[in-house]
Enzyme design. Structure first.
Site, PDB file in Angstrom:
ATOM      1  CG  ASP A 120      34.983  35.439  33.435  1.00 31.74           C
ATOM      2  OD1 ASP A 120      36.002  35.809  32.815  1.00 31.74           O
ATOM      3  OD2 ASP A 120      34.690  35.869  34.566  1.00 31.74           O
ATOM      4  CG  ASP A 147      33.556  39.602  23.192  1.00 29.59           C
ATOM      5  OD1 ASP A 147      32.876  40.180  24.059  1.00 29.59           O
ATOM      6  OD2 ASP A 147      34.187  40.205  22.307  1.00 29.59           O
ATOM      7  CG  ASP A 170      39.498  45.574  33.932  1.00 29.03           C
ATOM      8  OD1 ASP A 170      39.830  46.670  34.441  1.00 29.03           O
ATOM      9  OD2 ASP A 170      40.327  44.755  33.503  1.00 29.03           O
ATOM     10  CG  ASP A 206      35.722  48.109  44.250  1.00 26.55           C
ATOM     11  OD1 ASP A 206      35.733  48.055  43.002  1.00 26.55           O
ATOM     12  OD2 ASP A 206      36.639  47.654  44.955  1.00 26.55           O
ATOM     13  CB  THR A 243      32.658  38.484  46.438  1.00 27.01           C
ATOM     14  OG1 THR A 243      33.130  39.815  46.205  1.00 27.01           O
ATOM     15  CG2 THR A 243      31.407  38.234  45.605  1.00 27.01           C
ATOM     16  NE  ARG A 244      37.347  33.895  49.033  1.00 25.00           N
ATOM     17  CZ  ARG A 244      38.296  33.070  48.605  1.00 25.00           C
ATOM     18  NH1 ARG A 244      39.405  32.920  49.303  1.00 25.00           N
ATOM     19  NH2 ARG A 244      38.161  32.419  47.463  1.00 25.00           N
ATOM     20  CD  GLU A 246      30.561  43.663  47.889  1.00 24.36           C
ATOM     21  OE1 GLU A 246      29.771  44.555  48.248  1.00 24.36           O
ATOM     22  OE2 GLU A 246      30.194  42.588  47.387  1.00 24.36           O
TER      23      GLU A 246
END
Length: 264
Positions: A120, A147, A170, A206, A243-244, A246
């Site tokens: 990341d 990267d 993203d 999502d 995850t939070r 999500e």
């Protein structure tokens, strides 16, 4: 992946003096620098607000568990995950984008014989993941700064990975930015190289139109086959935590799609 807020809140780490590196023993601001061509990136580097605990973890643990993606060497992954204590790592997966690292740490804790190379560009997230690994005694996490494209193209040997995870990349929702989305035919050809035959590429998003794009692109790529017999989306596997980030999306009626494709 959109970063999740860390809690509890902590004071920011002290800033470096002008012209001094922010974390002298930690991740570099631009590790590849001029070694690689300038191109459209699928991410935006985010240094951001680093708490004292995150900064301390970056300073203490980066020399042991961190690496900069500079494109100047090919990694010896078994050596990278070799350790004097803890369970021996017998498989290695690459996670591209991990936010604040909470889900990564949970997966590492639940499967200690799988090494996770997590890449990341989010400095607070890098520090938070290192801090979580340290606090929970996780020896199977390594954090890469830079990267992911350079990491895949120049630093990973062929047929070295048992899996690749891309969770909530993203979505670049504006039409003029769709070309920046990570899951494209060129990326899949690149990621196939360091994957072993039978290795699993696991994506989740999502964003409905991005999910459809992922399914189309993956379904058409000659190096991958869908693990779902009817060629559709997969149920969320038990090893991917909720995850939070999500959970917030689900609260807003977002539909999360998992895609599980096997390297041929």
């Amino acid at each position: 992946m959109t970063p999740e807020p860390s809690e509890p809140a902590e004071p920011p780490a002290p800033s470096a003096r002008p012209n001094e590196p922010r974390f002298p023993d930690g991740p570099k601001p631009d590790p590849a620098d001029s070694h690689h061509e300038r191109r459209i990136r699928s991410f935006q580097p985010r240094r951001g607000r680093v708490t004292t605990a995150q900064g301390d973890a970056l300073q203490r643990l980066w020399p042991q568990w961190g690496l900069d993606v500079d494109g100047q060497r090919v990694l010896d992954l078994p050596a990278l995950f070799a350790q004097e204590s803890g369970p021996a790592v017998d498989r290695i997966v690459l996670e591209i984008g991990f936010g604040m690292g909470e889900a990564t740490a949970q997966m590492a804790a639940e499967d200690p014989t799988t090494g996770i190379l997590a890449v990341d560009v989010h400095t607070p997230g890098q520090g938070n993941l290192l801090n979580l690994a340290d606090k929970n005694g996780l020896t199977n996490v390594r954090v890469a700064n830079g990267d992911a494209i350079i990491l895949l193209r120049s630093m990973l040997p062929a047929a070295a990975l048992d899996g690749v995870r891309v969770y909530f990349p993203d979505p670049w929702p504006k039409k003029r930015h769709v070309k920046r989305r990570l899951i494209q035919p060129e990326f899949l050809s690149l990621v196939a190289g360091p994957m072993k035959p039978g290795a699993l590429l696991h994506c989740a998003t999502d964003w409905e139109d991005y999910a459809e794009q992922m399914l189309d692109v993956l379904g058409a790529h000659p190096d991958f086959e869908n693990t779902v017999p009817d060629g559709g989306y997969a149920p969320r596997p038990s090893f991917r935590p909720l995850t939070r980030f999500e959970g917030k999306g689900l609260d807003k009626s977002h539909v999360v799609h998992d895609l599980l494709f096997r390297r041929k």
